[in-house]
Design an enzyme around this catalytic site. Sequence first.
Site, PDB file in Angstrom:
ATOM      1  N   ALA A   1     -30.329   7.261 129.519  1.00 56.62           N
ATOM      2  CA  ALA A   1     -30.310   6.456 128.292  1.00 56.62           C
ATOM      3  C   ALA A   1     -31.631   6.574 127.555  1.00 56.62           C
ATOM      4  CB  ALA A   1     -30.040   4.994 128.626  1.00 56.62           C
TER       5      ALA A   1
ATOM      6  N   ALA B   1     -36.747   5.028 127.926  1.00 54.10           N
ATOM      7  CA  ALA B   1     -35.728   5.856 128.574  1.00 54.10           C
ATOM      8  C   ALA B   1     -35.522   5.388 130.009  1.00 54.10           C
ATOM      9  CB  ALA B   1     -36.137   7.331 128.553  1.00 54.10           C
ATOM     10  N   ASP B   2     -34.320   5.601 130.507  1.00 53.11           N
ATOM     11  CA  ASP B   2     -34.033   5.254 131.894  1.00 53.11           C
ATOM     12  C   ASP B   2     -32.889   6.125 132.382  1.00 53.11           C
ATOM     13  OD1 ASP B   2     -34.758   3.133 134.039  1.00 53.11           O
ATOM     14  OD2 ASP B   2     -32.571   3.231 134.080  1.00 53.11           O
ATOM     15  N   GLN B   3     -32.822   6.272 133.699  1.00 55.83           N
ATOM     16  CA  GLN B   3     -31.759   7.073 134.295  1.00 55.83           C
ATOM     17  C   GLN B   3     -31.254   6.394 135.561  1.00 55.83           C
ATOM     18  OE1 GLN B   3     -32.615  10.919 136.411  1.00 55.83           O
ATOM     19  NE2 GLN B   3     -31.466  11.794 134.692  1.00 55.83           N
TER      20      GLN B   3
END
Length: 217
Positions: A130, A93-95
Site C-alpha cells: 500500500a 507505505a506498508d506491506q
Amino acid sequence: MPTGRRRGIANEFLGMTIWRGKDPLTLASQSRARQMLLGSAGLVFEAVPADIDERAVQRKSGLSGPGEIAALLAREKALSVSKVMPDRYVVGADQTLALGERLFSKPASRVAAAEQLRALAGNTHELHSAVAVAREGRVLFSDVAVARMTMRQLSGEELRFYLDTAGEAVTTSVGAYQLEGLGIHLFERIEGDHFTILGLPLLPLLAFLRGQGLLGV
C-alpha cells in the site's frame, strides 16, 4: 521534529532528476528498497521514518484483511510525518504478507525466520503493498496492489544453507526473504510487478505526483 527521527536528503541514488517540487518529497520510511525505487525514478526525496506503533494501530482498528491493514498503516505513516512537516508531500507505505488467513510480520530471530519459511515453502502467498500521500495533515491519495508469490519446496539442508548465507537479512523483511537478493532462489513463480514486491506501488504513485504537477515527465 520529534526526537529520534533521522532525516536527510537521499542524494546517493540521483543522477538526473525529474522532480519539480519546491521542496523534496518526503518518504515516511527507512526501507532501503523504497528509497532505491524513488531515487532510481529520479525523484528528490528526504527519508523521515514515521513514529507510530504499527501493531497497536492494527489492533485498535479491528481490521483483519491484509490489504486493509496495509492501506491503514500506509495512511497512518504518511499522516504521522505530515503533522510535523505540513507543507511537504509525504509518502507512507506498508506491506503485509498473507498465507490464506495467516498474516506474517518480520521475524524477530533466525528461529522465527526458519518457521516462516517452512510455512511458506511449497505454497502461494500474497504480498499486499500500500502507498498513501498526505499533505497538511490529510490523505490526498492511496492505493493497494497485490503480488502472488509461489515458493518452491525447500529441503532442510537448503533451508539451513539459505539462512546461513543470508544471515541477519532474514530478520529485516516480512517473510524472511528479499527478492532483490538471495530470496529470489526460493521461488518458482511470481505474479505481480517488481515495485509491488519491493513494497511500493510505484506506477500509481508516480501518476498521482504527475497529476499534482510535481514531475517533469
